[in-house]
Design an enzyme around this catalytic site. Structure first.
Site, PDB file in Angstrom:
ATOM      1  N   CYS A   1       1.178  -1.115  -0.067  1.00  9.43           N
ATOM      2  CA  CYS A   1       0.044  -0.014   0.085  1.00  9.43           C
ATOM      3  C   CYS A   1       0.506   0.853   0.409  1.00  9.43           C
ATOM      4  CB  CYS A   1      -0.813  -0.140   1.279  1.00  9.43           C
ATOM      5  SG  CYS A   1      -2.100   1.109   1.037  1.00  9.43           S
ATOM      6  N   CYS A   2       2.191   1.053   0.842  1.00  9.77           N
ATOM      7  CA  CYS A   2       2.646   2.247   1.106  1.00  9.77           C
ATOM      8  C   CYS A   2       3.711   2.081  -0.503  1.00  9.77           C
ATOM      9  CB  CYS A   2       3.788   2.585   2.268  1.00  9.77           C
ATOM     10  SG  CYS A   2       3.124   2.793   3.801  1.00  9.77           S
TER      11      CYS A   2
ATOM     12  N   CYS B   1      -1.061   8.810   7.503  1.00 11.36           N
ATOM     13  CA  CYS B   1      -2.261   8.308   7.219  1.00 11.36           C
ATOM     14  C   CYS B   1      -3.515   8.457   7.870  1.00 11.36           C
ATOM     15  CB  CYS B   1      -2.508   7.085   5.708  1.00 11.36           C
ATOM     16  SG  CYS B   1      -1.225   7.705   4.185  1.00 11.36           S
TER      17      CYS B   1
ATOM     18  N   CYS C   1      -3.457   4.160   9.650  1.00  7.62           N
ATOM     19  CA  CYS C   1      -2.301   3.974  10.230  1.00  7.62           C
ATOM     20  C   CYS C   1      -1.374   4.757  10.752  1.00  7.62           C
ATOM     21  CB  CYS C   1      -1.199   3.692   8.961  1.00  7.62           C
ATOM     22  SG  CYS C   1      -1.842   2.397   7.459  1.00  7.62           S
TER      23      CYS C   1
ATOM     24  N   CYS D   1       8.562   3.362   6.458  1.00  7.68           N
ATOM     25  CA  CYS D   1       7.228   3.529   4.425  1.00  7.68           C
ATOM     26  C   CYS D   1       8.084   3.544   4.091  1.00  7.68           C
ATOM     27  CB  CYS D   1       5.972   4.996   4.852  1.00  7.68           C
ATOM     28  SG  CYS D   1       7.412   6.016   5.006  1.00  7.68           S
TER      29      CYS D   1
HETATM   30  S1  SF4 Z   1       0.694   4.332   5.533  1.00  6.69           S
HETATM   31 FE1  SF4 Z   1      -1.538   2.921   5.461  1.00  6.69          FE
HETATM   32  S2  SF4 Z   1      -2.952   4.118   4.300  1.00  6.69           S
HETATM   33 FE2  SF4 Z   1      -1.005   4.829   4.099  1.00  6.69          FE
HETATM   34  S3  SF4 Z   1       0.597   4.579   1.814  1.00  6.69           S
HETATM   35 FE3  SF4 Z   1       1.264   3.003   4.278  1.00  6.69          FE
HETATM   36  S4  SF4 Z   1      -0.393   1.775   4.268  1.00  6.69           S
HETATM   37 FE4  SF4 Z   1      -1.413   3.036   2.773  1.00  6.69          FE
END
Ligand code: SF4
Length: 256
Positions: free
Chosen positions: A135-136, A216, A219, A244
């Site tokens: 996701c990151c 985010c 998170c 991240c």
């Molecule tokens: S911090 Fe969480 S929502 Fe944001 S990009 Fe990474 S996994 Fe995705």
């Protein structure tokens, strides 16, 4: 699946102001500020084109404020991941309206986000570190690469005090292909808030709700008094995994 909960989190008093709670300058604050200003001036003069990465957290609003106060030719960028808090988006709009330095927003490729969510679900990041990093990669790393394209250097708000993983952060990091300036590397949290309080810097309203680190919404959570600075980031993971990719060395196997 909902976000993992942590029953130990205490709610901050509704009236708590981060400026009142945290503004405690170091004895040598003025010298630190002078070094930071000189470093940013050097970076702007010798490493153009460069840019500031801003998460719109406390450190980053301080750096943007100094860039503007010194009229430095340093544009700012923000990664708008599509999952930021309303408070962060509101500060982004205010910053774009008031900053002398241009503020550019980078968003993920929408098709990649839609496909990932369709395949793995909205809450994939809670299921495994691999899915969280995937996701990151889509929401942060790919837009970051675009934001840094053609830049000789970038400026971040990393501080040594933030975590064990950041304890050795240098003011100038030349270990990667692109130079990274960390002008607040030796600032304390009290220094950051002293600057914000005494200069009247606009800041993220989440800091008044005990969010020291801004990320985010899925998170990031508030922390309780006495918890580590980054305890509210990816709190369901081990400490060692809590980056991240933006600030992890390639040699450590990150997608950065
Ligand atoms: S911090 Fe969480 S929502 Fe944001 S990009 Fe990474 S996994 Fe995705």
């Amino acid at each position: 699946m909902n976000a993992p909960t942590d029953a130990s989190v205490l709610q901050a008093p509704a009236s708590a102001k981060a400026t009142q709670l945290h503004a405690r300058p170091s004895a040598d604050f003025d010298a630190k500020l002078a070094r930071t200003q000189a470093l940013l001036q050097q970076a702007a003069a010798e490493f153009a084109p460069l840019t500031q990465a801003s998460s719109l957290g406390a450190e980053d609003v301080v750096i943007t404020h100094i860039i503007n106060a010194l009229s430095l030719d340093v544009p700012v960028f923000v990664l708008e991941t599509g999952a930021l808090h309303a408070e962060t988006l509101a500060l982004l709009e205010r910053t774009r309206a008031t900053s002398r330095a241009p503020v550019t927003v980078y968003q993920p490729v929408q098709e990649a986000v839609v496909q990932f969510v369709a395949r793995e679900g909205q809450d994939a990041m809670y299921r495994s570190i691999a899915l969280r990093k995937a996701c990151c990669a889509i929401r942060k790393m790919e837009p970051l690469a675009r934001a840094l394209e053609g830049r000789k250097a970038w400026i971040t708000g990393l501080r040594r005090e933030q975590s064990a993983a950041r304890a050795e952060v240098p003011a100038i990091d030349t270990t990667e292909a692109r130079v990274k300036f960390n002008p607040l590397s030796d600032w304390t949290w009290g220094d950051v808030w002293h600057y914000i309080a005494t200069r009247g810097v606009d800041y993220n309203a989440l800091h008044d709700q005990f969010y020291p680190s801004i990320g985010c919404a899925p998170c990031t959570r508030a922390i309780s008094l006495g918890e580590d600075f980054r305890a509210g980031r990816w709190w369901w993971e081990d400490e060692a995994a809590k980056e991240c990719g933006l600030h992890v060395k390639k040699t450590e196997g990150s997608p950065a």
